[in-house]
Design a protein around this motif. Structure first.
Motif, PDB file in Angstrom:
ATOM      1  N   GLY A  71      21.202   8.332 -50.218  1.00 14.11           N
ATOM      2  CA  GLY A  71      22.302   9.009 -49.463  1.00 14.11           C
ATOM      3  C   GLY A  71      22.868   9.281 -47.487  1.00 14.11           C
ATOM      4  N   VAL A  72      22.469   7.986 -47.449  1.00 15.70           N
ATOM      5  CA  VAL A  72      23.195   7.670 -45.681  1.00 15.70           C
ATOM      6  C   VAL A  72      24.853   7.815 -45.559  1.00 15.70           C
ATOM      7  CG1 VAL A  72      23.388   6.334 -43.562  1.00 15.70           C
ATOM      8  CG2 VAL A  72      20.658   7.381 -45.094  1.00 15.70           C
ATOM      9  N   ALA A  73      25.533   7.967 -45.493  1.00 13.09           N
ATOM     10  CA  ALA A  73      27.154   8.023 -45.154  1.00 13.09           C
ATOM     11  C   ALA A  73      27.354   7.331 -43.726  1.00 13.09           C
ATOM     12  CB  ALA A  73      27.381   9.138 -45.835  1.00 13.09           C
ATOM     13  N   LEU A  74      28.355   6.307 -44.209  1.00 11.54           N
ATOM     14  CA  LEU A  74      28.141   5.499 -42.471  1.00 11.54           C
ATOM     15  C   LEU A  74      29.427   6.340 -42.434  1.00 11.54           C
ATOM     16  CD1 LEU A  74      27.800   1.529 -43.148  1.00 11.54           C
ATOM     17  CD2 LEU A  74      26.197   3.463 -42.160  1.00 11.54           C
ATOM     18  N   ASP A  75      29.806   6.634 -40.985  1.00 16.77           N
ATOM     19  CA  ASP A  75      30.839   7.320 -40.751  1.00 16.77           C
ATOM     20  C   ASP A  75      32.007   6.763 -40.411  1.00 16.77           C
ATOM     21  OD1 ASP A  75      32.593   9.096 -39.581  1.00 16.77           O
ATOM     22  OD2 ASP A  75      30.728  10.508 -38.390  1.00 16.77           O
ATOM     23  N   PRO A  76      32.554   6.227 -40.757  1.00 13.29           N
ATOM     24  CA  PRO A  76      33.959   4.964 -40.251  1.00 13.29           C
ATOM     25  C   PRO A  76      34.297   5.134 -38.871  1.00 13.29           C
ATOM     26  CG  PRO A  76      35.125   6.146 -41.893  1.00 13.29           C
ATOM     27  CD  PRO A  76      33.534   6.979 -41.603  1.00 13.29           C
ATOM     28  N   ALA A  77      34.793   6.964 -38.175  1.00 11.50           N
ATOM     29  CA  ALA A  77      34.971   7.178 -37.413  1.00 11.50           C
ATOM     30  C   ALA A  77      34.090   6.734 -36.067  1.00 11.50           C
ATOM     31  CB  ALA A  77      35.021   8.384 -36.992  1.00 11.50           C
ATOM     32  N   ASP A  78      33.097   6.560 -36.487  1.00 15.64           N
ATOM     33  CA  ASP A  78      31.830   6.195 -35.526  1.00 15.64           C
ATOM     34  C   ASP A  78      32.846   5.172 -33.811  1.00 15.64           C
ATOM     35  OD1 ASP A  78      29.927   6.959 -36.167  1.00 15.64           O
ATOM     36  OD2 ASP A  78      28.952   5.687 -36.772  1.00 15.64           O
ATOM     37  N   THR A  79      32.313   4.919 -33.184  1.00 20.70           N
ATOM     38  CA  THR A  79      32.082   4.038 -32.395  1.00 20.70           C
ATOM     39  C   THR A  79      31.627   3.000 -32.262  1.00 20.70           C
ATOM     40  OG1 THR A  79      31.235   4.570 -30.042  1.00 20.70           O
ATOM     41  CG2 THR A  79      33.587   5.564 -30.227  1.00 20.70           C
ATOM     42  N   TRP A  80      31.743   1.614 -31.816  1.00 21.20           N
ATOM     43  CA  TRP A  80      31.089   0.375 -32.199  1.00 21.20           C
ATOM     44  C   TRP A  80      29.430   1.038 -31.799  1.00 21.20           C
ATOM     45  CZ3 TRP A  80      28.441  -1.881 -28.224  1.00 21.20           C
ATOM     46  CH2 TRP A  80      29.064  -2.097 -26.571  1.00 21.20           C
ATOM     47  N   ARG A  81      29.762   1.659 -30.597  1.00 21.42           N
ATOM     48  CA  ARG A  81      27.747   1.388 -29.761  1.00 21.42           C
ATOM     49  C   ARG A  81      27.782   2.673 -31.291  1.00 21.42           C
ATOM     50  NH1 ARG A  81      32.325   1.447 -25.133  1.00 21.42           N
ATOM     51  NH2 ARG A  81      31.003   0.057 -23.389  1.00 21.42           N
ATOM     52  N   GLU A  82      28.091   3.804 -31.379  1.00 19.35           N
ATOM     53  CA  GLU A  82      27.613   4.454 -31.922  1.00 19.35           C
ATOM     54  C   GLU A  82      26.532   4.014 -33.020  1.00 19.35           C
ATOM     55  OE1 GLU A  82      30.340   8.179 -30.630  1.00 19.35           O
ATOM     56  OE2 GLU A  82      31.561   7.340 -32.968  1.00 19.35           O
ATOM     57  N   ARG A  83      27.243   3.168 -33.764  1.00 14.45           N
ATOM     58  CA  ARG A  83      27.031   2.387 -34.736  1.00 14.45           C
ATOM     59  C   ARG A  83      25.412   1.930 -34.754  1.00 14.45           C
ATOM     60  NH1 ARG A  83      29.305   1.176 -39.789  1.00 14.45           N
ATOM     61  NH2 ARG A  83      29.921   3.200 -39.790  1.00 14.45           N
ATOM     62  N   LEU A  84      25.614   1.240 -33.820  1.00 16.61           N
ATOM     63  CA  LEU A  84      24.600   0.247 -33.408  1.00 16.61           C
ATOM     64  C   LEU A  84      23.143   1.683 -32.881  1.00 16.61           C
ATOM     65  CD1 LEU A  84      26.146  -2.363 -31.277  1.00 16.61           C
ATOM     66  CD2 LEU A  84      25.037  -2.618 -33.057  1.00 16.61           C
ATOM     67  N   LEU A  85      23.811   2.325 -32.091  1.00 16.96           N
ATOM     68  CA  LEU A  85      22.752   3.649 -32.085  1.00 16.96           C
ATOM     69  C   LEU A  85      22.265   4.089 -33.330  1.00 16.96           C
ATOM     70  CD1 LEU A  85      24.180   5.187 -28.977  1.00 16.96           C
ATOM     71  CD2 LEU A  85      22.194   3.702 -28.911  1.00 16.96           C
TER      72      LEU A  85
END
Length: 216
Positions: A71-85
């Motif tokens: 059920g988790v949807a990855l946000d393509p608008a994430d910055t690289w820092r946000e994605r790692l966090l």
């Protein structure tokens, strides 16, 4: 006989049972014999599905991952820092729900390709941000290994939220270290406040990645 016991014995059902039993007995107490008893089958029946305990741990880690990303949807608008966090906060939150969860997950080999979608999306996001593929892999691995290492130590003190192993009382530790004031005071930072200390450590790792690869 209950509906669960009439259900066919397959890898996923064994892994589900093992994960449930893990919270009761911990990794050391989790044996194929104990799992077979829980399933009301003979232990040799499990060897049709898992050649040894490590093969079972691999399937358990895979099931942990399936549950974590369901059920988790990855946000393509994430910055690289946000994605790692987000990825590492999610990993920690998921594994804290299992006694010895980090030890089961660490070093295990996923039994399928369930992880490929999220891995591809994260590597794509990092490379689109300017990382080389090698740098993206290093960044993802460094934060992942930090999180697992932190969790192994955290669960060594707090096997499950709300529990605390005997011998890790901060005040008692400080009394034993009388004469070493800094080391005594450090106990509050080492063995309490895990949420805050995890966040600070993760921020340090991500800041180091940015500095190392020129993304300040």
């Amino acid at each position: 006989m209950s509906p669960e016991k009439r259900a066919p014995l397959d890898r996923r059902r064994v892994a589900d049972t093992a994960l449930r039993l893990l919270n009761e007995v911990g990794l050391e107490g989790l044996t194929l014999r104990a799992i077979a008893r829980e399933l009301d089958v003979k232990a040799p029946a499990l060897y049709w599905h898992f050649k040894d305990k490590q093969a079972l741990l691999d399937e358990m880690a895979t099931e942990m991952y399936r549950r974590m990303v369901a059920g988790v949807a990855l946000d393509p608008a994430d910055t690289w820092r946000e994605r790692l966090l987000k990825a590492n906060r999610g990993l920690r939150a998921a594994l804290l729900g299992y006694r010895d969860g980090a030890r089961v997950f660490s070093g295990s080999r996923f039994t399928g390709t369930d992880h490929a979608r999220e891995m591809e999306a994260t590597l794509r996001l990092l490379t689109d941000a300017g990382f080389t593929l090698a740098q993206a892999v290093q960044a993802a691995r460094a934060t992942h290994m930090y999180t697992l290492g932190f969790l192994i130590e955290e669960q060594g003190v707090r096997p499950l939220p709300g529990e605390r192993r005997e011998g890790f009382d901060v005040e008692e530790r400080a009394r034993r270290m009388d004469g070493y004031p800094l080391a005594a005071e450090a106990g509050k930072l080492l063995f309490d406040g895990y949420d805050e200390h995890f966040e600070e450590g993760l921020a340090l790792v991500i800041a180091g990645i940015g500095t190392r690869y020129g993304f300040d």
